[in-house]
Design an enzyme around this catalytic site. Structure first.
Site, PDB file in Angstrom:
ATOM      1  N   GLN A  99      42.491  51.532  56.465  1.00  0.00           N
ATOM      2  CA  GLN A  99      41.667  50.343  56.301  1.00  0.00           C
ATOM      3  C   GLN A  99      40.228  50.772  56.034  1.00  0.00           C
ATOM      4  O   GLN A  99      39.601  51.432  56.868  1.00  0.00           O
ATOM      5  CB  GLN A  99      41.701  49.435  57.524  1.00  0.00           C
ATOM      6  CG  GLN A  99      41.016  48.092  57.209  1.00  0.00           C
ATOM      7  CD  GLN A  99      40.757  47.248  58.438  1.00  0.00           C
ATOM      8  OE1 GLN A  99      39.967  47.626  59.290  1.00  0.00           O
ATOM      9  NE2 GLN A  99      41.388  46.095  58.512  1.00  0.00           N
ATOM     10  N   ALA A 178      37.797  40.756  56.284  1.00  0.00           N
ATOM     11  CA  ALA A 178      37.933  39.776  57.364  1.00  0.00           C
ATOM     12  C   ALA A 178      36.916  40.024  58.474  1.00  0.00           C
ATOM     13  O   ALA A 178      36.089  40.936  58.401  1.00  0.00           O
ATOM     14  CB  ALA A 178      39.360  39.854  57.925  1.00  0.00           C
ATOM     15  N   TYR A 181      32.807  41.233  58.588  1.00  0.00           N
ATOM     16  CA  TYR A 181      32.212  42.468  58.079  1.00  0.00           C
ATOM     17  C   TYR A 181      31.790  42.269  56.616  1.00  0.00           C
ATOM     18  O   TYR A 181      31.791  41.154  56.115  1.00  0.00           O
ATOM     19  CB  TYR A 181      33.170  43.638  58.307  1.00  0.00           C
ATOM     20  CG  TYR A 181      33.426  43.846  59.786  1.00  0.00           C
ATOM     21  CD1 TYR A 181      32.394  44.242  60.636  1.00  0.00           C
ATOM     22  CD2 TYR A 181      34.659  43.564  60.354  1.00  0.00           C
ATOM     23  CE1 TYR A 181      32.589  44.386  62.008  1.00  0.00           C
ATOM     24  CE2 TYR A 181      34.872  43.703  61.725  1.00  0.00           C
ATOM     25  CZ  TYR A 181      33.833  44.108  62.541  1.00  0.00           C
ATOM     26  OH  TYR A 181      34.020  44.238  63.896  1.00  0.00           O
TER      27      TYR A 181
END
Length: 356
Positions: A99, A178, A181
């Protein structure tokens, strides 16, 4: 009938089951260089029975870091350290994506001791609240508003980090759009006050997310690129009033890019209708983290059976239960997550949760 324990093809990457480990910040990276550690290797390897692991948020640049103890993917040492994690997961038959998380305005100068740095954001809007630093809790400070050239350079940072992720052995990347950020800060009207091509209308506020996804997909392939969204999530002082209109437009813009997956996290109740609308519009693999909308243990597995999602992602339950797929199949029992050790240094509450 399709079940959570059936295999699935994730845009060319075979997954052994439809149970994913959701991304969770754990703040256990080596403080000297923000590299992955031996304990991180063990932590992820313990959870390799997941069909897919989504790593904790990994910063794509120095200024992208939001919290102490989080890892990066912007130096040669960091890339080499992650190879230990990916090799260990693959040796156990698992799949893992990185991620890529740029924290944007969620940071503090104390996160970078000895460096003259300030958090960046689409607009110079200070978030409410405080942030944990090595010097204790500190009020957020006003971020630097990115110039047009700096926005483009930040897109390049995502691309470079994604290229590094593939070199480190990850099966792909998830772009963190999401939880308040940087990408989310561009999407939300209360954090994006720009009047140039990166703000104003819904289309322009969505543009940064789309351009990052487009550029990363062009670099590593759309099939190895996913994105995580959290419609309506107020976390990190986000306020969204046009949720369905914003996110349907965003998913419509992402759809032609041929991304490997869309990952929706339901962080607040009341947005299942939005989830279902996005599911209808997105033709690729749909990953759902039903964090608050209904049960979040084996009772949620019906969301696979009824077609709401292709893959279900679990956060805290996977944190505390390294053998979660087996426990879901057995309908428990489940270890309780120790919240006091979520971000604490050391191995307690990290790699010492028992298996069945």
């Amino acid at each position: 009938m399709t079940t959570a324990f059936d295999p699935v093809d994730l845009a060319g990457t075979p997954l052994a089951n439809r149970i994913a480990m959701a991304p969770m910040t754990r703040s256990r990276a080596n403080p000297d260089g923000h590299t992955a550690t031996g304990s991180m290797v063990e932590y992820y390897a313990q959870r390799a029975s997941a069909g897919l692991i989504v790593s904790e948020g990994i910063q794509p640049s120095v200024v992208g870091q939001g919290y102490p103890g989080t890892p990066g993917l912007h130096s040669r040492e960091q890339v080499a350290s992650w190879r230990g994690v990916t090799d260990a997961v693959h040796a156990k038959g698992g799949r893992i994506v990185a991620q890529i998380m740029h924290a944007g305005r969620i940071g503090h100068p104390d996160v970078w001791p000895g460096q003259d740095l300030r958090s960046v954001a689409p607009s110079a809007v200070t978030p409410a609240g405080q942030l944990y630093t090595a010097q204790g809790m500190k009020d957020f400070v006003a971020p630097h508003e990115l110039t047009g050239d700096e926005v483009l350079a930040t897109v390049d940072d995502y691309v470079a980090a994604s290229r590094n992720a593939i070199e480190a052995g990850f099966d792909g990347v998830e772009l963190h759009g999401a939880n308040g950020y940087l990408i989310h800060q561009f999407i939300a009207a209360n954090t994006n006050l720009r009047t140039d091509e990166w703000g104003g209308s819904i289309e322009k506020r969505n543009r940064f997310a789309v351009e990052v996804a487009r550029a990363v997909a062009a670099e590593i392939g759309g099939a190895r690129t996913g994105i995580r969204l959290s419609p309506g999530n107020p976390y990190n002082d986000i306020a969204e009033t046009d949720v369905e209109e914003t996110y349907t437009a965003l998913v419509d813009a992402l759809e032609p890019l041929g991304l490997g997956f869309l990952h929706v996290v339901e962080m607040v109740p009341g947005f299942r209708d939005v989830t279902l609308e996005l599911r209808k519009r997105y033709t690729g693999t749909f990953v759902l983290n039903p964090a608050t909308e209904g049960p979040t243990d084996h009772r949620a597995l019906g969301l696979i059976e009824d077609g709401t999602a292709d893959v279900l992602a679990f956060g805290q339950l996977f944190l505390a239960n390294p053998d979660l797929p087996a426990r879901l199949k057995a309908e428990g029992p489940y270890n309780e997550a120790d919240k006091a050790t979520f971000f604490a240094p050391g191995d307690e509450g990290y790699i010492d949760y028992p298996t069945l």
